[in-house]
Enzyme design. Structure first.
Site, PDB file in Angstrom:
ATOM      1  CE1 TYR A 176     -21.308 -22.936  -7.912  1.00  0.00           C
ATOM      2  CE2 TYR A 176     -23.181 -22.766  -9.390  1.00  0.00           C
ATOM      3  CZ  TYR A 176     -22.477 -22.314  -8.290  1.00  0.00           C
ATOM      4  OH  TYR A 176     -22.961 -21.255  -7.565  1.00  0.00           O
TER       5      TYR A 176
ATOM      6  CB  SER B 113     -26.742 -22.119  -7.603  1.00  0.00           C
ATOM      7  OG  SER B 113     -26.780 -21.637  -8.936  1.00  0.00           O
TER       8      SER B 113
END
Length: 261
Positions: free
Chosen positions: A157, A144
């Site tokens: 996350y 990400s």
């Protein structure tokens, strides 16, 4: 002519039942790969594989929880026995738990890392043990762009993706001498169920593109969200022969949202 070097080779894709994982499966099949599709959602996975097989595609379903070390080893064993040597691994499986740090539960944190970081370790370890004796292979982890940029209410996350990114680079360094390449594709905001879950209404996409000063978040300079295919195309490039001299690289596919950091 197979300039990509993918045709006829076996690819293992985790998180394959939807979103980016599904797009990667479809993109690799289009290049002639034999795909082992892995996901913990057995029903959705079987539905996808049934659809693709009806189109004449060479894909098989292997329902597996990547956070289960024993199950992962058994799954990789089964793929090697039933399909053939794994030439490509694409780690896509991931989950998102949001909330301010003081409200995150132990379960939120542990589960996020179990899938997004430890799961990548389990699958990569099982596959690399088989790639090393063959002195060949390519691994891509879908991370990400948030791995390098703090995000409000996404600490678990972001931290898990940062761990996965650095793990993959270490994997690449340790195995470069075995002709095994390990790279990362880091998407920004992408049109997937995970992204949609963050939106409060139908204008959520435009809000992401515009950015949010209150959340210390820039918008997207290219003025569009990524599609799963945008991410899959980057993955296919990195596992292919066209990227044969690229390893330990983090390819950011975010429309400029992190300003190339």
């Amino acid at each position: 002519m197979d300039i990509m070097g993918i045709r006829g080779k076996t690819a293992l894709v985790t998180g394959a039942a939807q979103g980016v994982g599904e797009a990667v499966v479809r993109a690799l099949l289009a290049q002639g790969a034999l795909v082992a599709a892995v996901d913990c959602n057995a029903e959705s996975l079987e539905r996808l594989v049934t659809e693709l097989r009806a189109e004449g595609r060479n894909v098989s379903a292997f329902p597996t929880d990547v956070s289960d070390s024993v199950a992962v080893d058994e799954m990789v064993n089964q793929i090697e026995q039933e399909i053939g040597p794994i030439h490509m691994l694409v780690n896509v499986a991931g989950i998102l738990r949001t909330g301010s740090i003081e409200l995150l539960t132990d379960e939120d944190w542990d589960t996020t890392f179990a899938v997004n970081s430890t799961g990548i370790f389990y699958v990569s370890r099982a596959v690399i043990r088989r790639m090393v004796p063959r002195s060949s292979g390519s691994i891509v982890t879908v991370g990400s762009n948030a791995a390098g940029v703090p995000r409000m209410h996404m600490s678990a996350y972001v931290a898990s993706k940062a761990a996965a990114t650095m793990f993959t680079k270490c994997l690449g360094l340790e195995n470069a001498g075995h002709n095994i390449r390990c790279n990362v594709v880091s998407p920004g905001s992408t049109e997937t169920p995970m992204q949609w879950s963050l939106w409060s209404d139908e204008n959520g996409g435009q809000a992401v593109i515009a950015g949010s000063p209150e959340a210390y978040r820039l918008g997207i300079p290219l003025k569009r969200l990524a599609t799963p295919t945008d991410i899959a195309d980057a993955v296919v490039f990195l596992v292919s022969n066209q990227a044969r001299h690229i390893t330990m690289h983090d390819l950011c596919v975010d429309g400029g949202a992190t300003l190339g950091i």
